[in-house]
Scaffold this motif. Structure first.
Motif, mmCIF file in Angstrom:
data_model
loop_
_atom_site.group_PDB
_atom_site.id
_atom_site.type_symbol
_atom_site.label_atom_id
_atom_site.label_comp_id
_atom_site.label_asym_id
_atom_site.label_seq_id
_atom_site.Cartn_x
_atom_site.Cartn_y
_atom_site.Cartn_z
ATOM 1 N N ARG A 4 13.338 -33.718 -12.819
ATOM 2 C CA ARG A 4 12.472 -32.957 -11.801
ATOM 3 C C ARG A 4 12.024 -31.727 -11.856
ATOM 4 N N ASP A 33 14.372 -30.138 -2.237
ATOM 5 C CA ASP A 33 13.022 -30.575 -2.303
ATOM 6 C C ASP A 33 12.124 -31.063 -1.246
ATOM 7 N N ALA A 71 14.806 -27.117 -10.597
ATOM 8 C CA ALA A 71 15.823 -28.240 -9.936
ATOM 9 C C ALA A 71 17.537 -27.862 -10.708
ATOM 10 N N GLU A 81 18.253 -33.202 -3.032
ATOM 11 C CA GLU A 81 17.484 -34.421 -2.202
ATOM 12 C C GLU A 81 17.303 -33.408 -1.160
ATOM 13 N N ILE A 88 12.717 -24.985 -5.663
ATOM 14 C CA ILE A 88 12.351 -26.224 -6.837
ATOM 15 C C ILE A 88 10.940 -25.654 -7.537
ATOM 16 N N ASP A 89 10.044 -25.486 -7.383
ATOM 17 C CA ASP A 89 8.774 -25.328 -7.338
ATOM 18 C C ASP A 89 8.557 -23.879 -7.343
#
Ligand code: NAD
Ligand code: MG
Length: 390
Positions: free
Chosen positions: A314, A355, A318, A352, A361-362
């Motif tokens: 990922r 995300d 993450a 999960e 996470i990004d």
């Protein structure tokens, strides 16, 4: 004299480090020692080593610390901010051995002064590996691994070209439940999970060894530290904990690092690097040991290993979510809200949900973003725990 500081001085790694320092007190000028709840130990060591400053993470314990230091002349301070500030005090060698993501900010501060950082706090690399390494490079700091497997790999790589490495194998004892029937695992108690067959370590890492979350973190740590592809990293169950890691080269050779399960080896290697000095660890008598066993790890018994692969695939932040969820799930297990086997469910669910629902996470990997993501992931993980606790 070398100026040194120890962050997490009262813990298992910290105390092993102090054991080595106390054997050669004339060689070290101690700057900062930090701890949390064990004020007695912190003050005793700070006075014995004549440290400049002793700091407790727990602000409510500042008066206790002052009292325990008495008229020794050692300064006292408290709180996370004070710990990070102390990491800016000039030192030639700094041990990062706070447990958990709390070790990240002080480690980053230490790197920014271009020192040598002995890194036991694997959470720093799991949460923010690229940022940590880049900060080290920018400031000309050297980072030396203290995790036994990573120290072993580091030693096996001396004089070897990294592009000749085909694979890195890190070993795992299998922890407390290696041979338990699978159906008994949900009923594993805190006491049972807190006893390790070979290593004497802090409680949190000991439970992480039983769940294999420790090895899952170490797989990510290997990828970050040595810059290899996840597919090149293998985990091997080795119940004796004497081979710590093996490096496989493109000519088929495997270089193994063998030693007793005693963290003073890896700590001492980082303390004296690049020299080797006498260390007070047991010398192995291989003839009397006789046999080393190996087996493949089992993804059903230890789902943490599969989750680590998903985290690496990922990318982004993450790792920070994974670590925060793991730390929170561990808090939940220690507090009796979760069964042993539910820790991995909470970690998967947190990954999960985060995300699917937000952009954490990004986000760009900055210290602020990592700490913010850590904060949010802990909340998400707590609500996953509450649902299970009913
Ligand atoms: P430990 O629980 O024995 O000690 C932890 C230390 O961190 C203590 O000094 C404690 O006071 C301090 N601390 C705890 N919470 C804190 C907070 N919120 N803020 C600041 N300080 C805090 O842990 P340990 O087993 O010594 O492990 C330390 C680190 O080293 C961990 O990252 C662990 O994964 C790693 N490590 C440990 C071993 C081992 O043999 N113990 C081996 C390899 C890696
Ligand atoms: Mg290890």
């Amino acid at each position: 004299m070398r100026k040194i500081s120890i962050f997490g001085a009262t813990g298992s790694i910290g105390q092993n480090t102090i054991d080595l320092i106390k054997r050669a007190p004339d060689e070290y000028d101690v700057v900062a020692l930090t701890g949390a709840s064990n004020i007695k130990q912190l003050a005793e060591d700070a006075v014995a080593l004549n440290a400049q400053i002793a700091i407790t993470a727990d602000e409510s314990k500042l008066d206790d610390l002052r009292r325990a230091l008495g008229d020794s002349g050692v300064e006292a301070a408290a709180g996370a901010q004070a710990i990070t500030e102390a990491a800016h005090r000039p030192a030639d060698w700094i041990m990062s051995s706070i447990v958990g993501a709390a070790g990240l900010a002080p480690g980053m501060a230490a790197l920014s002064q271009g020192t040598t950082l002995a890194l036991a706090n694997k959470e720093s690399l799991v949460c923010a590996g690229k940022l940590v390494l880049e900060t080290g490079r920018t400031h000309g700091a050297e980072i030396l691994p203290v995790d036994s497997e990573h120290s072993a790999v580091f030693q096996a790589l001396v004089g070897e070209p990294i592009d000749a490495v085909e694979r890195i194998i890190i070993t795992a004892s299998g922890g407390a439940f290696r041979d338990w029937p699978l159906e008994d695992l949900p009923n594993a108690t805190l006491d049972q999970a807190s006893s390790h067959p070979n290593w004497n370590m802090g409680q949190r890492i000991t439970i992480d060894s039983a769940s294999m979350f420790n090895k899952a973190m170490e797989v990510i740590e290997t990828r970050e530290f040595f810059g290899v592809d996840p597919a090149q990293i293998e985990v091997l169950i080795h119940p004796q904990s004497m081979i710590h890691a093996l490096v496989g080269f493109n000519d088929g050779a495997l270089m193994a690092h063998v030693g007793p399960p005693d963290m003073r080896h890896a700590i001492g290697y980082a303390l004296h690097h690049p020299a080797r000095r006498h260390l007070p660890v047991e010398r192995l008598d291989l003839a009397s040991i006789g046999t080393f066993e190996f087996r493949a790890p089992d993804d059903i018994r230890w789902p943490a290993l599969r989750i680590a692969r998903e985290v690496m695939a990922r990318g982004g932040l993450a790792g920070a979510v994974f670590n925060a969820a793991k730390e929170t799930a561990l808090d939940g297990f220690i507090a009796g809200h979760l069964r042993f086997t539910q820790m991995s469910d909470v970690v998967s669910q947190t990954l999960e949900e985060m995300d699917a629902t937000d952009g954490h996470i990004d986000a760009t990997m900055t210290l602020d973003n990592v700490l913010q993501t850590d904060h949010v992931a802990r909340k998400v993980a707590w609500s996953a725990i509450k649902k299970r606790a009913g």
